[in-house]
Design a protein around this motif. Structure first.
Motif, mmCIF file in Angstrom:
data_model
loop_
_atom_site.group_PDB
_atom_site.id
_atom_site.type_symbol
_atom_site.label_atom_id
_atom_site.label_comp_id
_atom_site.label_asym_id
_atom_site.label_seq_id
_atom_site.Cartn_x
_atom_site.Cartn_y
_atom_site.Cartn_z
ATOM 1 N N LYS A 13 8.603 0.548 10.767
ATOM 2 C CA LYS A 13 8.036 1.798 10.633
ATOM 3 C C LYS A 13 7.665 1.990 12.481
ATOM 4 N N PRO A 14 8.153 3.600 12.395
ATOM 5 C CA PRO A 14 7.633 3.622 14.274
ATOM 6 C C PRO A 14 6.360 3.881 13.746
ATOM 7 N N GLU A 15 5.754 3.544 12.995
ATOM 8 C CA GLU A 15 4.002 4.134 13.498
ATOM 9 C C GLU A 15 3.847 2.232 13.663
ATOM 10 N N ASP A 16 4.360 1.226 13.028
ATOM 11 C CA ASP A 16 4.493 -0.175 13.321
ATOM 12 C C ASP A 16 4.371 -0.415 15.034
ATOM 13 N N THR A 17 4.377 0.007 15.625
ATOM 14 C CA THR A 17 4.347 0.052 17.325
ATOM 15 C C THR A 17 3.638 -0.104 17.836
ATOM 16 N N ALA A 18 3.122 -1.351 18.343
ATOM 17 C CA ALA A 18 1.898 -1.473 18.855
ATOM 18 C C ALA A 18 2.203 -2.754 19.678
ATOM 19 N N VAL A 19 1.016 -3.528 20.026
ATOM 20 C CA VAL A 19 0.927 -4.243 20.911
ATOM 21 C C VAL A 19 0.110 -5.887 19.588
ATOM 22 N N TYR A 20 0.853 -6.658 19.102
ATOM 23 C CA TYR A 20 0.463 -7.712 17.971
ATOM 24 C C TYR A 20 0.050 -8.502 18.218
ATOM 25 N N TYR A 21 -1.358 -8.979 18.374
ATOM 26 C CA TYR A 21 -2.326 -10.361 18.599
ATOM 27 C C TYR A 21 -2.286 -10.981 18.093
ATOM 28 N N CYS A 22 -2.580 -12.356 18.118
ATOM 29 C CA CYS A 22 -3.179 -13.582 17.154
ATOM 30 C C CYS A 22 -4.346 -14.110 17.199
ATOM 31 N N GLN B 164 -2.799 -13.067 23.938
ATOM 32 C CA GLN B 164 -2.501 -12.337 25.036
ATOM 33 C C GLN B 164 -1.896 -11.209 24.693
ATOM 34 N N GLY B 165 -1.098 -11.070 23.070
ATOM 35 C CA GLY B 165 -0.169 -10.489 22.664
ATOM 36 C C GLY B 165 0.889 -10.005 23.008
ATOM 37 N N THR B 166 1.920 -9.674 21.758
ATOM 38 C CA THR B 166 3.197 -9.250 22.154
ATOM 39 C C THR B 166 3.603 -7.813 22.172
ATOM 40 N N GLN B 167 4.635 -7.127 22.505
ATOM 41 C CA GLN B 167 4.687 -6.016 22.062
ATOM 42 C C GLN B 167 5.283 -5.914 21.207
ATOM 43 N N VAL B 168 5.656 -4.653 20.179
ATOM 44 C CA VAL B 168 6.445 -4.532 19.212
ATOM 45 C C VAL B 168 6.733 -2.984 19.186
ATOM 46 N N THR B 169 7.762 -2.727 19.607
ATOM 47 C CA THR B 169 8.279 -1.310 20.110
ATOM 48 C C THR B 169 9.102 -0.775 18.514
ATOM 49 N N VAL B 170 8.970 0.638 17.187
ATOM 50 C CA VAL B 170 9.865 0.269 16.653
ATOM 51 C C VAL B 170 10.804 1.780 17.237
ATOM 52 N N SER B 171 11.966 2.024 17.168
ATOM 53 C CA SER B 171 12.479 3.499 17.297
ATOM 54 C C SER B 171 12.577 4.086 16.099
ATOM 55 N N SER B 172 12.611 5.295 15.714
ATOM 56 C CA SER B 172 13.384 6.228 14.508
ATOM 57 C C SER B 172 14.245 6.492 14.787
#
Length: 119
Positions: free
Chosen positions: A86-95, A111-119
């Motif tokens: 979902k668009p609200e899952d857009t965030a930097v994800y960290y392990c 350091q994180g990886t960017q996840v972007t969910v477009s609507s």
């Protein structure tokens, strides 16, 4: 201390899927509780999922039924399969590593990886 490197982030349309990977190196990985967190712009870092060395899992309510955390101890890898994004899952994800399933506090971070969910 465990060193962590995330990969697999990117841009995906709503309803799509992504699989995040986290490669761990350093001290013993197999006994470490591992986790995934995320941080959206302007918000605090939030817990997403965690997995014990034996495979017991724990999820945030927002992740239940859509995300799956797994690990391969022989390869020092942790994964986060994300479906029905979902668009609200857009965030930097960290392990995260060296954590506690009870407190959800973790000592080591990637350091994180960017996840972007477009609507």
């Amino acid at each position: 201390q465990v060193q962590l490197v995330e990969s697999g982030g990117g841009l995906v349309q709503a309803g799509g899927s992504l699989r995040l990977s986290c490669a761990a190196s350093g001290r013993t990985f197999s006994r470490s509780v591992m986790g995934w967190f995320r941080q959206a712009p302007g918000k605090e870092r939030d817990f997403v999922a965690a997995i014990s060395w034996s495979g017991a899992t724990y999820y945030a309510d927002s992740a239940k039924g859509r995300f799956t955390i797994s690990r391969e101890n022989a390869k020092n890898m942790v994964y986060l399969q994300m479906n029905s994004l979902k668009p609200e899952d857009t965030a930097v994800y960290y392990c995260a590593a060296d954590g506690s399933l009870r407190s959800l506090n973790f000592a080591s971070w990637g350091q994180g990886t960017q996840v972007t969910v477009s609507s």
